[in-house]
Design a protein around this motif. Structure first.
Motif, PDB file in Angstrom:
ATOM      1  N   GLY A  34       0.844  -1.196   0.000  1.00  0.00           N
ATOM      2  CA  GLY A  34       0.000   0.000   0.000  1.00  0.00           C
ATOM      3  C   GLY A  34       0.881   1.249   0.000  1.00  0.00           C
ATOM      4  O   GLY A  34       2.104   1.158  -0.162  1.00  0.00           O
ATOM      5  N   ARG A  56       0.571  -9.594  -1.229  1.00  0.00           N
ATOM      6  CA  ARG A  56      -0.317 -10.753  -1.433  1.00  0.00           C
ATOM      7  C   ARG A  56      -1.067 -10.689  -2.765  1.00  0.00           C
ATOM      8  O   ARG A  56      -1.233 -11.695  -3.442  1.00  0.00           O
ATOM      9  CB  ARG A  56      -1.327 -10.777  -0.294  1.00  0.00           C
ATOM     10  N   GLY A  63      -4.969   0.117  -0.600  1.00  0.00           N
ATOM     11  CA  GLY A  63      -6.244   0.830  -0.579  1.00  0.00           C
ATOM     12  C   GLY A  63      -6.203   2.200  -1.219  1.00  0.00           C
ATOM     13  O   GLY A  63      -7.096   3.011  -0.957  1.00  0.00           O
ATOM     14  N   ALA A 167       3.668  -3.344   6.865  1.00  0.00           N
ATOM     15  CA  ALA A 167       2.861  -2.305   6.205  1.00  0.00           C
ATOM     16  C   ALA A 167       1.629  -2.975   5.608  1.00  0.00           C
ATOM     17  O   ALA A 167       1.200  -2.654   4.504  1.00  0.00           O
ATOM     18  CB  ALA A 167       3.681  -1.591   5.138  1.00  0.00           C
ATOM     19  N   MET A 242      -0.099   8.323   5.653  1.00  0.00           N
ATOM     20  CA  MET A 242       0.463   7.065   5.119  1.00  0.00           C
ATOM     21  C   MET A 242       1.827   7.323   4.477  1.00  0.00           C
ATOM     22  O   MET A 242       2.771   6.556   4.646  1.00  0.00           O
ATOM     23  CB  MET A 242      -0.472   6.454   4.065  1.00  0.00           C
TER      24      MET A 242
END
Ligand code: 48F
Length: 258
Positions: A34, A56, A63, A167, A242
Motif C-alpha cells: 500500500g 499478497r 487501498g 505495512a 500514510m
C-alpha cells in the motif's frame, strides 16, 4: 524474427529465479504494497539499501486506487504533498492545507518511482509467518498467495532481513503473527495489539506518526498497521499520514542500518 516459445519461458523463469535467489538475504523486507509500504521502499532503496516488498495481491497499491468510496481522488495535507511532489504526482489545492490528487496517478507513480529507485517488488506472495530468534525478527516466511487462497497444504520458504516492516494495513498481519507466536511481548502498553479505533481523520493522522515505530526487535510498523497496533483511529481517504509514515519508518531504519 521467428519467436521461440520456450525461449520466452526460459527468459521468465531464469530472470525470476535469479532475483528470488538474490533476495533470500536483504537489508529490509517490507510486507504490504500500500502507500506506506511503497513510500518506505522508495526511500530505503534511494538510500542504497537492499530492500524487497512482498504483496499478497496481483496489483500493488493497497487501498489507494479507490480513493474514498470509489471516488478515485485522495486528499493529502502539506507534508504529504511534499512527498507527492518528490514523486512527481500532480496535486490540486482545495482549501488551506488540503490538496487533492488523482488516486490512480498517485498509486501508479508511487509504484513506478519505487521500482525505479531499486525496490524489488514480489507480488502474489503472502507472508504467513516470521523468523524469530534471540535477537528479534530475522526474516519472513512466505508462500504463494494462490496456495493460501486454495488452502493447499504446501510448506513455505523463508527470506532473511536485518529489519522487517509491517505495512499490511488495517489487519497488521505480521505483528499479529508475532503476538500469536510469542504472547504479550510487543512494545505496546500491555504487550498486545491494541486494536484500531473508529474513523477520526484528525486524531488518526496525528497519532500515526508517533505510532510508526519498532514494535518488537527488528520489526517496525508503518501506515494503518501502526494505528491498529497502537490503538489509534482509522482515518479514511486522507493519505498524507500514510506517506509520511512510510518516509519516517525508512528514516529510522536508514539511521540504524547505515
Ligand atoms: O491497506 P493498505 O493500503 O495499507 P497502508 O499502506 O494504507 C492504508 C490506506 O490504504 C487506507 C487508509 C488511509 O487512511 O486507511 O486503508 O497502511 O495496503 C496493505 C497491503 O498489504 C497487503 C494487502 O494486500 C495490501 O495491498 N497485505 C496484507 N497482508 C499481507 C499483505 C500479507 N500477509 N502478505 C502480503 N501482503
Amino acid at each position: 524474427m521467428k519467436l521461440d516459445d520456450i525461449k520466452i519461458s526460459r527468459a521468465i523463469v531464469e530472470g525470476y529465479m535469479e532475483e528470488l535467489l538474490d533476495y533470500l538475504d536483504m537489508d529490509v523486507a517490507i510486507g504490504g504494497g500500500g502507500p506506506s509500504g511503497l513510500t518506505a521502499g522508495y526511500y530505503l532503496a534511494e538510500a542504497g539499501l537492499k530492500v524487497a516488498l512482498f504483496e499478497r495481491k496481483l496489483s500493488i497499491g493497497g487501498g489507494m486506487w479507490g480513493g474514498g468510496m470509489m471516488f478515485n481522488k485522495i486528499v493529502v495535507q502539506d507534508d504529504g504533498k511534499e512527498i507527492l511532489d518528490e514523486f512527481g504526482v500532480r496535486t490540486e489545492p482545495y482549501d488551506e492545507g488540503y490538496h487533492v490528487a488523482d488516486s490512480v496517478e498517485a498509486t501508479a507513480t508511487l509504484c513506478s518511482r519505487a521500482c525505479k529507485a531499486g525496490l524489488k517488488i514480489f507480488n502474489l506472495m503472502s507472508i504467513e509467518d516470521v523468523m524469530i530468534r534471540d535477537e528479534g525478527i530475522t526474516g519472513l516466511v512466505l508462500n504463494w498467495s494462490s496456495v493460501e487462497m486454495a488452502g493447499l497444504h504446501v510448506d513455505p520458504l523463508t527470506v532473511r532481513a536485518n529489519a522487517v516492516i509491517d505495512a499490511t494495513g488495517h489487519d497488521c498481519e505480521i505483528v499479529r503473527v508475532v503476538e500469536r507466536k510469542i504472547g504479550p511481548q510487543l512494545n505496546t502498553p500491555d504487550g498486545r495489539i491494541q486494536g484500531e479505533r473508529s474513523m477520526w481523520a484528525d486524531a488518526g493522522e496525528a497519532a500515526l506518526i508517533e505510532n510508526t515505530r519498532e514494535v518488537y526487535p527488528n520489526l517496525y510498523v508503518a501506515g494503518m498497521a501502526s494505528n491498529a497496533v497502537y490503538g489509534a483511529p482509522r482515518m479514511g481517504p486522507i493519505f498524507g499520514g500514510m506517506l509520511v509514515s512510510g518516509k519516517r519508518v525508512a528514516d529510522m531504519i536508514i539511521e540504524r542500518l547505515k
